[in-house]
Design an enzyme around this catalytic site. Structure first.
Site, PDB file in Angstrom:
ATOM      1  NE  ARG A 216      -3.958  -2.057   2.729  1.00  0.00           N
ATOM      2  CZ  ARG A 216      -3.679  -3.198   3.348  1.00  0.00           C
ATOM      3  NH1 ARG A 216      -2.336  -3.436   3.893  1.00  0.00           N
ATOM      4  NH2 ARG A 216      -4.361  -3.953   3.363  1.00  0.00           N
ATOM      5  CE  LYS A 241      -7.132  -0.389   4.567  1.00  0.00           C
ATOM      6  NZ  LYS A 241      -7.988  -1.106   3.645  1.00  0.00           N
ATOM      7  CG  HIS A 312      -5.293   0.034  -3.881  1.00  0.00           C
ATOM      8  ND1 HIS A 312      -4.325   0.555  -2.795  1.00  0.00           N
ATOM      9  CD2 HIS A 312      -6.054  -0.769  -3.193  1.00  0.00           C
ATOM     10  CE1 HIS A 312      -4.573  -0.017  -1.674  1.00  0.00           C
ATOM     11  NE2 HIS A 312      -5.706  -0.856  -1.935  1.00  0.00           N
ATOM     12  CG  HIS A 338      -6.330  -8.914   1.720  1.00  0.00           C
ATOM     13  ND1 HIS A 338      -6.676  -9.787   0.522  1.00  0.00           N
ATOM     14  CD2 HIS A 338      -6.201  -7.837   1.474  1.00  0.00           C
ATOM     15  CE1 HIS A 338      -6.490  -8.590  -0.376  1.00  0.00           C
ATOM     16  NE2 HIS A 338      -6.302  -7.227   0.221  1.00  0.00           N
TER      17      HIS A 338
END
Length: 367
Positions: A216, A241, A312, A338
């Site tokens: 990212r 994240k 992205h 993820h």
């Protein structure tokens, strides 16, 4: 300015600039990409800073939200950060649209009285902002407004729970298809970078990290010199994240690009961040937008037309290629960071050639 009745710059405001940008976008239509609109808006902001510093334009008005609801936005963001565990990348949208929503209410609610808050007042803020926005922006606005209303009800400032009256456009899970580049387009993107210049060496290293590891933008910005283990051939990445660390093998191509940048590209600075600006005083990147600019510039220079023009698109490309080469969704999800398996499922839609191989043949009807 003549159309707005402004004979002097002293009467110029941000509202005039936004009106100009809206007319420009409507007139240009498809010829002005969203990135072009952002560039124009950024240029207008810099122009206003210059005009205010020179005393030509009046100072920026004080945020009414700070006066009308002192500490409310910070209180809400603190709740999201500590109780819901949201990261800064997610809090950005809540902060942006939450501030605008509170400014909207502060002007219209007498004496900051939340008992006068009504559904039409909320609609007056929401509808203009989601009418012409994309689905991603629509979702951000709705989540910020609904979250603030829920916080107002939870804290006792509003008696009724108004969240149920705020309904946005329906979004279906896994409905979108990720935008990805072909292998040839990735090669063209990398070869178009001028690696003879220090700035080109930096941008090439950034693009290679995105294209090889699918990082990212924030993860590229957060890389530090201490994250590179040259002896072991590894690079440590902090997930933006989840804040978890992931150790990746340092490939030969990425290692050569980083060595070229560090030896003959990176300015001399005491900062430990890996990538810094090439304009004095050579400070590190503050926001992910710097990485977005690198990718957009490379896409324009390589003449690659793609709907999504940010980092992205390279992340999607890495995931798609891994799925096509037979890697399990668990492996792909772990590499991309993820936390939920459903986040990796959309990349299976792009494996078109694999779907053709397993498709059943339809017999032709005989005549």
């Amino acid at each position: 300015m003549a159309r707005r009745g402004l004979d002097e710059l002293a009467g110029l405001t941000e509202d005039d600039a936004e009106a100009f940008l809206r007319r420009l976008t409507l007139r240009a239509q498809s010829r002005l990409r969203s990135s072009g609109a952002r560039s124009v808006r950024s240029s207008l902001r810099q122009l206003f800073r210059f005009l205010r510093a020179a005393g030509i334009v009046a100072p920026a008005p004080v945020s009414v939200a700070a006066d009308g609801f002192p500490g409310l936005l910070d209180e809400y963001l603190t709740f999201l950060r500590h109780h819901r565990g949201l990261r800064e990348a997610t809090l950005y949208a809540h902060r942006r649209w939450g501030r605008e929503f509170l400014q909207h209410l502060a002007v219209r609610l007498p004496r900051a009285d939340f008992s006068a808050l009504t559904v039409p007042l909320i609609d007056e803020f929401v509808r203009p902002r989601i009418r012409s926005a994309g689905r991603g922006t629509q979702s951000q606005v709705m989540q910020a407004v609904r979250g603030l209303l829920r916080h107002l009800h939870r804290s006792g400032r509003v008696a009724d729970d108004l969240v149920r009256f705020v309904q946005g456009p329906r979004r279906y899970s896994l409905a979108s298809v990720p935008t990805a580049l072909s292998v040839d387009e990735v090669h063209r993107l990398l070869t178009c970078v001028d690696r003879a210049s220090p700035l080109g060496r930096r941008n090439y290293a950034i693009l290679l990290l995105l294209a090889v590891y699918g990082l990212r933008a924030r993860e590229v910005v957060d890389l530090r010199l201490d994250d590179l283990d040259w002896r072991a051939g590894r690079v440590r990445v902090r997930r933006s994240k989840s804040s978890r660390e992931l150790v990746l093998p340092l490939t030969a191509a990425v290692g050569r690009a980083l060595v070229a940048y560090l030896r003959r590209g990176r300015p001399r600075t005491a900062h430990r961040e890996l990538f810094v600006r090439h304009c004095a005083p050579y400070t590190p990147f503050r926001k992910s937008s710097a990485v977005y600019q690198v990718v957009r510039h490379a896409l324009d220079h390589a003449d690659i037309a793609v709907a999504r023009r940010g980092p992205h698109v390279l992340r999607h490309t890495v995931a798609t290629q891994l799925v096509r080469h037979g890697f399990s969704l668990k492996v792909v999800g772990d590499l991309l960071g993820h936390q939920h398996p459903d986040s990796t499922l959309p990349y299976t839609k792009l494996a078109i050639e694999d779907l053709r191989e397993v498709a059943l043949e339809v017999p032709e009807s005989g005549r």
